[in-house]
Design an enzyme around this catalytic site. Sequence first.
Site, short mmCIF file in Angstrom:
data_model
loop_
_atom_site.label_atom_id
_atom_site.label_comp_id
_atom_site.label_asym_id
_atom_site.label_seq_id
_atom_site.Cartn_x
_atom_site.Cartn_y
_atom_site.Cartn_z
N GLY A 50 0.80 -1.22 0.00
CA GLY A 50 0.00 0.00 0.00
C GLY A 50 0.83 1.27 0.00
CB CYS A 51 4.24 2.14 0.80
SG CYS A 51 3.84 2.25 2.53
CD GLU A 52 2.22 6.75 -5.04
OE1 GLU A 52 3.17 7.51 -5.28
OE2 GLU A 52 1.05 7.04 -5.28
CB SER A 53 8.27 4.93 -0.99
OG SER A 53 8.09 6.21 -1.52
#
Length: 135
Positions: A50-53
């Site tokens: 759920g994190c772009e990074s």
Amino acid sequence: MSLPEDASTALRVFQDAAGWEQRARLLMQWGERLPALDESARTEANRVQGCESQVWLVATLHEDHWHFAAATDARLIRGLVALLLARVNGLSAPALREVDLADWFNQLGLSRQLSPSRANGLNAVLQRMSELASV
């Protein structure tokens, strides 16, 4: 609810900051203070979904208090994660579930700087912390 010592320090420092430029510098400094996570912990199982990074998170329980370590290669996210860790490290599982992420970053004067994708990513990190603490 009383804050962990690191969180109290962060709150004092960020509230004393004169404007966004100083807060941005502080954010980078907090990120630099984040202890390195061992390469062996940078596994798919420890990666926060759920994190772009890319963010990796590990948890340890010591006398009913949770301690987290995290790593990311994104500088700004590293600072935000370091501030999140300051807020949650040392909490019990029930106290961890009570953490209001939006309120925490608002108190720090950083909420306007959180894009929706960053806020979603940090919420994913906090959610993963809660999941780990409820095992």
